[in-house]
Design a protein around this motif. Sequence first.
Motif, PDB file in Angstrom:
ATOM      1  N   LEU A  47       0.841  -1.198   0.000  1.00 10.36           N
ATOM      2  CA  LEU A  47       0.000   0.000   0.000  1.00 10.36           C
ATOM      3  C   LEU A  47       0.886   1.263   0.000  1.00 10.36           C
ATOM      4  CD1 LEU A  47      -3.142   0.025   0.147  1.00 10.36           C
ATOM      5  CD2 LEU A  47      -2.916   0.711   2.528  1.00 10.36           C
ATOM      6  N   GLY A  48       1.897   1.269   0.870  1.00  9.18           N
ATOM      7  CA  GLY A  48       2.825   2.402   0.967  1.00  9.18           C
ATOM      8  C   GLY A  48       3.570   2.637  -0.336  1.00  9.18           C
ATOM      9  N   VAL A  49       4.040   1.543  -0.946  1.00  9.44           N
ATOM     10  CA  VAL A  49       4.755   1.644  -2.223  1.00  9.44           C
ATOM     11  C   VAL A  49       3.817   2.169  -3.313  1.00  9.44           C
ATOM     12  CG1 VAL A  49       5.949   0.304  -4.017  1.00  9.44           C
ATOM     13  CG2 VAL A  49       6.499  -0.092  -1.616  1.00  9.44           C
ATOM     14  N   GLY A  50       2.532   1.781  -3.228  1.00 11.41           N
ATOM     15  CA  GLY A  50       1.522   2.308  -4.142  1.00 11.41           C
ATOM     16  C   GLY A  50       1.418   3.827  -4.038  1.00 11.41           C
ATOM     17  N   PHE A  51       1.471   4.338  -2.807  1.00 18.31           N
ATOM     18  CA  PHE A  51       1.441   5.790  -2.601  1.00 18.31           C
ATOM     19  C   PHE A  51       2.722   6.456  -3.112  1.00 18.31           C
ATOM     20  CE2 PHE A  51      -2.012   4.822   0.418  1.00 18.31           C
ATOM     21  CZ  PHE A  51      -2.934   5.766  -0.011  1.00 18.31           C
ATOM     22  N   TRP A  52       3.865   5.755  -2.991  1.00 21.13           N
ATOM     23  CA  TRP A  52       5.120   6.280  -3.555  1.00 21.13           C
ATOM     24  C   TRP A  52       5.004   6.417  -5.075  1.00 21.13           C
ATOM     25  CZ3 TRP A  52       8.166   9.092  -1.035  1.00 21.13           C
ATOM     26  CH2 TRP A  52       8.633   8.775   0.234  1.00 21.13           C
ATOM     27  N   ILE A  53       4.303   5.472  -5.710  1.00 17.05           N
ATOM     28  CA  ILE A  53       4.112   5.517  -7.164  1.00 17.05           C
ATOM     29  C   ILE A  53       3.296   6.763  -7.529  1.00 17.05           C
ATOM     30  CG2 ILE A  53       3.018   4.366  -9.156  1.00 17.05           C
ATOM     31  CD1 ILE A  53       3.754   1.663  -7.781  1.00 17.05           C
ATOM     32  N   VAL A  54       2.203   7.000  -6.790  1.00 10.95           N
ATOM     33  CA  VAL A  54       1.375   8.193  -7.032  1.00 10.95           C
ATOM     34  C   VAL A  54       2.229   9.457  -6.831  1.00 10.95           C
ATOM     35  CG1 VAL A  54      -0.627   9.522  -6.234  1.00 10.95           C
ATOM     36  CG2 VAL A  54      -0.740   7.022  -6.296  1.00 10.95           C
ATOM     37  N   TYR A  55       3.004   9.471  -5.742  1.00 13.53           N
ATOM     38  CA  TYR A  55       3.873  10.617  -5.432  1.00 13.53           C
ATOM     39  C   TYR A  55       4.901  10.839  -6.547  1.00 13.53           C
ATOM     40  CZ  TYR A  55       7.110  13.568  -2.778  1.00 13.53           C
ATOM     41  OH  TYR A  55       7.935  14.586  -2.356  1.00 13.53           O
ATOM     42  N   GLY A  56       5.568   9.753  -6.964  1.00 14.49           N
ATOM     43  CA  GLY A  56       6.581   9.837  -8.018  1.00 14.49           C
ATOM     44  C   GLY A  56       5.999  10.350  -9.327  1.00 14.49           C
TER      45      GLY A  56
ATOM     46  N   MET B   1      -3.401  17.937  -9.316  1.00 13.55           N
ATOM     47  CA  MET B   1      -3.367  17.841  -7.849  1.00 13.55           C
ATOM     48  C   MET B   1      -2.525  18.983  -7.285  1.00 13.55           C
ATOM     49  SD  MET B   1      -2.522  14.395  -5.660  1.00 13.55           S
ATOM     50  CE  MET B   1      -3.178  13.247  -6.865  1.00 13.55           C
ATOM     51  N   ASN B   2      -2.989  19.659  -6.232  1.00 14.56           N
ATOM     52  CA  ASN B   2      -2.184  20.754  -5.681  1.00 14.56           C
ATOM     53  C   ASN B   2      -1.047  20.209  -4.815  1.00 14.56           C
ATOM     54  OD1 ASN B   2      -3.029  20.490  -2.885  1.00 14.56           O
ATOM     55  ND2 ASN B   2      -4.989  21.413  -3.495  1.00 14.56           N
ATOM     56  N   SER B   3      -0.082  21.078  -4.528  1.00 12.72           N
ATOM     57  CA  SER B   3       1.156  20.616  -3.881  1.00 12.72           C
ATOM     58  C   SER B   3       0.924  20.092  -2.464  1.00 12.72           C
ATOM     59  CB  SER B   3       2.205  21.725  -3.879  1.00 12.72           C
ATOM     60  OG  SER B   3       1.858  22.721  -2.936  1.00 12.72           O
ATOM     61  N   PHE B   4      -0.146  20.586  -1.812  1.00 13.34           N
ATOM     62  CA  PHE B   4      -0.459  20.080  -0.466  1.00 13.34           C
ATOM     63  C   PHE B   4      -0.825  18.595  -0.537  1.00 13.34           C
ATOM     64  CE2 PHE B   4      -3.546  19.004   2.844  1.00 13.34           C
ATOM     65  CZ  PHE B   4      -2.786  19.270   3.971  1.00 13.34           C
ATOM     66  N   ASN B   5      -1.690  18.261  -1.510  1.00 10.83           N
ATOM     67  CA  ASN B   5      -2.109  16.872  -1.679  1.00 10.83           C
ATOM     68  C   ASN B   5      -0.946  15.973  -2.086  1.00 10.83           C
ATOM     69  OD1 ASN B   5      -4.732  17.301  -0.944  1.00 10.83           O
ATOM     70  ND2 ASN B   5      -5.466  17.657  -3.032  1.00 10.83           N
ATOM     71  N   GLU B   7       2.262  16.391  -1.362  1.00 11.15           N
ATOM     72  CA  GLU B   7       3.103  16.180  -0.176  1.00 11.15           C
ATOM     73  C   GLU B   7       2.440  15.181   0.778  1.00 11.15           C
ATOM     74  OE1 GLU B   7       6.358  17.273   0.389  1.00 11.15           O
ATOM     75  OE2 GLU B   7       5.948  17.538  -1.732  1.00 11.15           O
ATOM     76  N   PHE B   8       1.111  15.253   0.875  1.00 11.60           N
ATOM     77  CA  PHE B   8       0.361  14.314   1.717  1.00 11.60           C
ATOM     78  C   PHE B   8       0.625  12.877   1.276  1.00 11.60           C
ATOM     79  CE2 PHE B   8      -3.468  11.677   1.964  1.00 11.60           C
ATOM     80  CZ  PHE B   8      -3.640  11.606   3.341  1.00 11.60           C
ATOM     81  N   PHE B   9       0.593  12.647  -0.057  1.00  9.49           N
ATOM     82  CA  PHE B   9       0.867  11.314  -0.588  1.00  9.49           C
ATOM     83  C   PHE B   9       2.282  10.867  -0.216  1.00  9.49           C
ATOM     84  CE2 PHE B   9      -2.839  11.672  -3.393  1.00  9.49           C
ATOM     85  CZ  PHE B   9      -3.299  10.367  -3.347  1.00  9.49           C
ATOM     86  N   GLY B  10       3.220  11.774  -0.299  1.00 11.93           N
ATOM     87  CA  GLY B  10       4.614  11.468   0.031  1.00 11.93           C
ATOM     88  C   GLY B  10       4.782  11.074   1.485  1.00 11.93           C
ATOM     89  N   TYR B  11       4.190  11.860   2.379  1.00 10.92           N
ATOM     90  CA  TYR B  11       4.303  11.564   3.815  1.00 10.92           C
ATOM     91  C   TYR B  11       3.573  10.270   4.181  1.00 10.92           C
ATOM     92  CZ  TYR B  11       6.690  15.871   4.968  1.00 10.92           C
ATOM     93  OH  TYR B  11       7.629  16.851   5.054  1.00 10.92           O
ATOM     94  N   PHE B  12       2.401  10.062   3.581  1.00  9.81           N
ATOM     95  CA  PHE B  12       1.614   8.867   3.844  1.00  9.81           C
ATOM     96  C   PHE B  12       2.382   7.630   3.367  1.00  9.81           C
ATOM     97  CE2 PHE B  12      -2.360   6.248   3.418  1.00  9.81           C
ATOM     98  CZ  PHE B  12      -2.708   6.328   4.754  1.00  9.81           C
ATOM     99  N   ALA B  13       2.992   7.731   2.188  1.00 11.13           N
ATOM    100  CA  ALA B  13       3.823   6.654   1.640  1.00 11.13           C
ATOM    101  C   ALA B  13       4.991   6.367   2.577  1.00 11.13           C
ATOM    102  CB  ALA B  13       4.335   7.048   0.249  1.00 11.13           C
ATOM    103  N   ALA B  14       5.658   7.410   3.035  1.00 11.49           N
ATOM    104  CA  ALA B  14       6.838   7.266   3.902  1.00 11.49           C
ATOM    105  C   ALA B  14       6.459   6.590   5.220  1.00 11.49           C
ATOM    106  CB  ALA B  14       7.473   8.629   4.162  1.00 11.49           C
TER     107      ALA B  14
END
Lengths: 89, 89
Positions: A47-56, B1-5, B7-14
């Motif tokens: 799930l976390g890696v999935g969010f990294w994909i969205v982030y990337g 997607m705005n930058s707040f969202n 960053e949210f994905f990045g932190y949630f992934a991390a």
Amino acid sequence: MNSFNIEFFGYFAAILTTVAFLPQLIKTLKTKKADDVSLVTLIMFILGVGFWIVYGYEISSFPILIANVITFTLNLFILISKIYYARKY
Amino acid sequence: MNSFNIEFFGYFAAILTTVAFLPQLIKTLKTKKADDVSLVTLIMFILGVGFWIVYGYEISSFPILIANVITFTLNLFILISKIYYARKY
């Protein structure tokens, strides 16, 4: 440290933490079990890696995207193998 | 997607890919074994996370640094537990 060396550390880190899951998949397929591998860990990690994909994708980072797609795929196969062997044997 | 969202994905992934290893550690300590967990995967992953720590430090990224220090510590404990229980039992 100059920026070339810093980038080298980043790429080396990305390759290691990505390819690392290949031996786990091979071991699981060979021994036909992964009982000691935590199901919760696998699900949270995928799930976390999935969010990294969205982030990337959102920050247009090709290294983050490609590394996480490979990690996602490998861990998905580990999860499927674990569940499959747990039901079969 | 705005930058707040984003960053949210990045932190949630991390958070997810970091905390994910806690259930594996708990499972290993409870069952007193981690035979199905690949030793090669653990060593490669810990080494890779070590390089992420160096990278995070060099580019002064606190999120990369803190997430990887936690992941490093959790996986080191999983590795130590695996070796300890394999020798003891």
